[in-house]
Each structure stands twice: as structure tokens, then as C-alpha cells.
Design a protein around this motif. Structure first.
Motif, mmCIF file in Angstrom:
data_model
loop_
_atom_site.group_PDB
_atom_site.id
_atom_site.type_symbol
_atom_site.label_atom_id
_atom_site.label_comp_id
_atom_site.label_asym_id
_atom_site.label_seq_id
_atom_site.Cartn_x
_atom_site.Cartn_y
_atom_site.Cartn_z
ATOM 1 N N UNK A 112 0.817 -1.200 0.000
ATOM 2 C CA UNK A 112 0.000 0.000 0.000
ATOM 3 C C UNK A 112 0.858 1.261 0.000
ATOM 4 N N UNK A 113 0.246 2.347 -0.458
ATOM 5 C CA UNK A 113 0.854 3.683 -0.439
ATOM 6 C C UNK A 113 2.222 3.737 -1.111
ATOM 7 N N UNK A 114 2.302 3.192 -2.292
ATOM 8 C CA UNK A 114 3.541 3.223 -3.073
ATOM 9 C C UNK A 114 3.521 4.428 -4.005
ATOM 10 N N UNK A 115 4.638 5.129 -4.074
ATOM 11 C CA UNK A 115 4.816 6.185 -5.064
ATOM 12 C C UNK A 115 5.828 5.678 -6.084
ATOM 13 N N UNK A 116 5.457 5.755 -7.353
ATOM 14 C CA UNK A 116 6.320 5.262 -8.417
ATOM 15 C C UNK A 116 6.488 6.357 -9.456
ATOM 16 N N UNK A 117 7.710 6.552 -9.922
ATOM 17 C CA UNK A 117 8.030 7.597 -10.895
ATOM 18 C C UNK A 117 8.253 7.017 -12.287
ATOM 19 N N UNK A 143 12.742 7.960 -10.002
ATOM 20 C CA UNK A 143 12.783 7.856 -11.461
ATOM 21 C C UNK A 143 13.939 6.977 -11.943
ATOM 22 N N UNK A 144 13.645 6.115 -12.885
ATOM 23 C CA UNK A 144 14.677 5.300 -13.508
ATOM 24 C C UNK A 144 15.120 4.094 -12.706
ATOM 25 N N UNK A 145 14.510 3.819 -11.579
ATOM 26 C CA UNK A 145 14.920 2.680 -10.748
ATOM 27 C C UNK A 145 14.600 1.364 -11.450
ATOM 28 N N UNK A 146 15.480 0.404 -11.267
ATOM 29 C CA UNK A 146 15.292 -0.939 -11.808
ATOM 30 C C UNK A 146 15.322 -1.901 -10.630
ATOM 31 N N UNK A 147 14.250 -2.669 -10.474
ATOM 32 C CA UNK A 147 14.119 -3.601 -9.359
ATOM 33 C C UNK A 147 13.802 -4.958 -9.978
ATOM 34 N N UNK A 148 14.652 -5.959 -9.745
ATOM 35 C CA UNK A 148 14.395 -7.239 -10.371
ATOM 36 C C UNK A 148 14.910 -8.387 -9.521
ATOM 37 N N UNK A 157 10.878 1.986 2.663
ATOM 38 C CA UNK A 157 12.161 2.218 1.982
ATOM 39 C C UNK A 157 12.010 3.272 0.886
ATOM 40 N N UNK A 158 13.114 3.933 0.591
ATOM 41 C CA UNK A 158 13.197 4.904 -0.491
ATOM 42 C C UNK A 158 14.211 4.360 -1.487
ATOM 43 N N UNK A 159 13.777 4.167 -2.712
ATOM 44 C CA UNK A 159 14.670 3.679 -3.761
ATOM 45 C C UNK A 159 15.035 4.877 -4.614
ATOM 46 N N UNK A 160 16.320 5.210 -4.636
ATOM 47 C CA UNK A 160 16.790 6.412 -5.297
ATOM 48 C C UNK A 160 16.702 6.353 -6.809
ATOM 49 N N UNK A 161 16.848 7.518 -7.412
ATOM 50 C CA UNK A 161 16.808 7.637 -8.867
ATOM 51 C C UNK A 161 17.902 6.785 -9.493
ATOM 52 N N UNK A 162 17.542 6.040 -10.516
ATOM 53 C CA UNK A 162 18.435 5.195 -11.297
ATOM 54 C C UNK A 162 19.107 4.078 -10.510
ATOM 55 N N UNK A 163 18.612 3.769 -9.323
ATOM 56 C CA UNK A 163 19.168 2.660 -8.542
ATOM 57 C C UNK A 163 18.820 1.337 -9.220
ATOM 58 N N UNK A 164 19.720 0.373 -9.085
ATOM 59 C CA UNK A 164 19.473 -0.981 -9.584
ATOM 60 C C UNK A 164 19.444 -1.892 -8.366
ATOM 61 N N UNK A 165 18.253 -2.348 -8.020
ATOM 62 C CA UNK A 165 18.064 -3.150 -6.816
ATOM 63 C C UNK A 165 17.890 -4.607 -7.215
ATOM 64 N N UNK A 177 20.416 3.220 -2.815
ATOM 65 C CA UNK A 177 20.978 4.042 -3.884
ATOM 66 C C UNK A 177 22.166 3.338 -4.517
ATOM 67 N N UNK A 178 22.396 3.647 -5.789
ATOM 68 C CA UNK A 178 23.573 3.153 -6.491
ATOM 69 C C UNK A 178 23.277 2.015 -7.445
ATOM 70 N N UNK A 179 24.377 1.598 -8.135
ATOM 71 C CA UNK A 179 24.317 0.506 -9.095
ATOM 72 C C UNK A 179 25.448 -0.454 -8.773
ATOM 73 N N UNK A 180 25.210 -1.599 -8.208
ATOM 74 C CA UNK A 180 23.965 -2.088 -7.627
ATOM 75 C C UNK A 180 23.635 -1.308 -6.353
ATOM 76 N N UNK A 181 22.380 -1.309 -5.983
ATOM 77 C CA UNK A 181 21.924 -0.491 -4.847
ATOM 78 C C UNK A 181 22.506 -1.011 -3.533
ATOM 79 N N UNK A 182 22.861 -0.046 -2.697
ATOM 80 C CA UNK A 182 23.361 -0.307 -1.348
ATOM 81 C C UNK A 182 22.372 0.345 -0.390
#
Length: 189
Positions: A112-117, A143-148, A157-165, A177-182
Motif C-alpha cells: 500500500x501507499x507506493x509512489x512510483x516515478x 525515477x529510472x529505478x530498476x528492481x528485479x 524504503x526509499x529507492x533512489x533515482x536510477x538505482x538498480x536493486x 541508492x547506487x548501481x547495484x543499490x546499497x
């Protein structure tokens, strides 16, 4: 999951609050080409309508016609706004911040209550259709986050812009944040 008329109305109410929509008559939605939030709201109405119609899955011909036309309008709005979001992925209170490419695997589950860019991709590990993310409540996806992958993202949690999780984050209220996300604790003021 929407499984009754009451839950359908509840999901719409929570989505409307998340988007900060005040006025929603059909004239305001169709005549104001500059208010993108109203276009996104219209998409979310159709998303929830499809969830309602397909989850109840009544067998009469009128119900089947409603499902057909709802799915058709949903697909049209999806293409117009650039969203590839299957029904039953998101919990109540969904807030899509911008139009633009958003791809969510139909097996992913977001709380619930997810914000997605814009430019977000929530998908499976290549070659494993069932290896999809599960994301908790009150999560912000930048924006630009990749979660797979078969991962879990905890509540808040907050997933930063262009993070790869691609790894679990089991601790609540973390910044990824980061690639891969930390995962890090956000700084407090």
C-alpha cells in the motif's frame, strides 16, 4: 486485492487521496489537457475497475461485456501514458507521479501507499518468470529505478533515482541508492 464493491470503492478512495485529486467530474478530466494528474487518475480508475471486474469474474453476458470494454479502455490509456502495469500488482494508495515508461511484471506484488516515478522497471530475473520482487508498504520508487529478481524490499524504503536493486532489503525505512543499490540509513536533520 479487490474482491467486492466495497473494496473497489476503498481502493479508489485511497488512490485518489494519494494523487491529491480534489475535483474529478468527467468534464474536468476531459477538458483540461494540462493536468496530467487527472490523466493518471483516469488510468488508475480503469486499473481498479479491471481488477474489480476480473477478480469477481461473473459469468453473465453483461459482465463479460463490461470486462471487455473496461480492458479495452485500460489498454488504450496504458499505451497513451506509457504504463505497462497489470491488474492486482499494487495495493491501495498507489501514486504514479508522472506519465512515462513504467513497466511492472504482472507477478510482482507491491504494498500500500507506493509512489512510483517514470522510467521504472520492476521485473523478473531473465529466464525465471516467477523470480519477481515483493515490495512492502509506503515505499517510494525514484525515477529510472530498476528492481528485479526474487527479492523483498521492506516497508518505508526509499529507492533512489536510477538505482538498480537486485538484493533483499529486510530492514525498514532504508535508502537504497547506487548501481547495484546499497542500503543506508537516511540522514536525519
Amino acid at each position: 486485492m479487490i474482491n467486492s464493491k466495497d473494496s473497489y470503492k476503498h481502493f479508489l478512495s485511497e488512490d485518489k487521496k494519494a494523487l491529491n485529486i480534489v475535483e474529478t467530474n468527467k468534464i474536468s478530466i476531459s477538458l483540461n489537457p494540462y493536468n496530467i494528474d487527472l490523466e493518471i487518475w483516469r488510468f488508475q480508475i480503469q486499473l481498479r475497475k479491471c481488477e474489480y471486474l476480473y477478480n469477481l469474474n461473473k459469468k453473465n453476458i453483461l459482465w463479460k461485456l463490461k470486462k471487455f470494454f473496461a480492458a479495452r479502455l485500460f489498454k488504450k490509456l496504458s499505451c497513451k501514458l506509457g504504463f505497462t502495469i497489470d491488474p492486482n500488482c499494487f495495493g491501495e494508495g498507489l501514486r504514479i507521479a508522472h506519465r512515462g515508461t513504467i513497466v511492472v511484471n504482472g507477478r510482482a506484488r507491491i504494498g500500500t501507499n507506493c509512489t512510483i516515478n517514470a522510467c521504472v522497471n520492476i521485473g523478473a530475473t531473465p529466464g525465471f518468470d516467477d523470480a519477481v520482487p515483493t515490495i512492502g508498504n509506503n515505499v517510494y520508487i525514484g525515477p529510472g529505478a530498476k528492481i528485479y529478481g526474487k527479492i523483498y524490499i521492506a516497508d518505508g524504503c526509499i529507492i533512489g533515482a536510477n538505482a538498480v536493486v537486485n538484493k533483499d532489503c529486510l530492514e525498514t525505512n532504508m535508502l537504497l541508492i547506487g548501481i547495484p543499490a546499497i542500503a543506508r540509513k537516511p540522514k536525519s536533520n
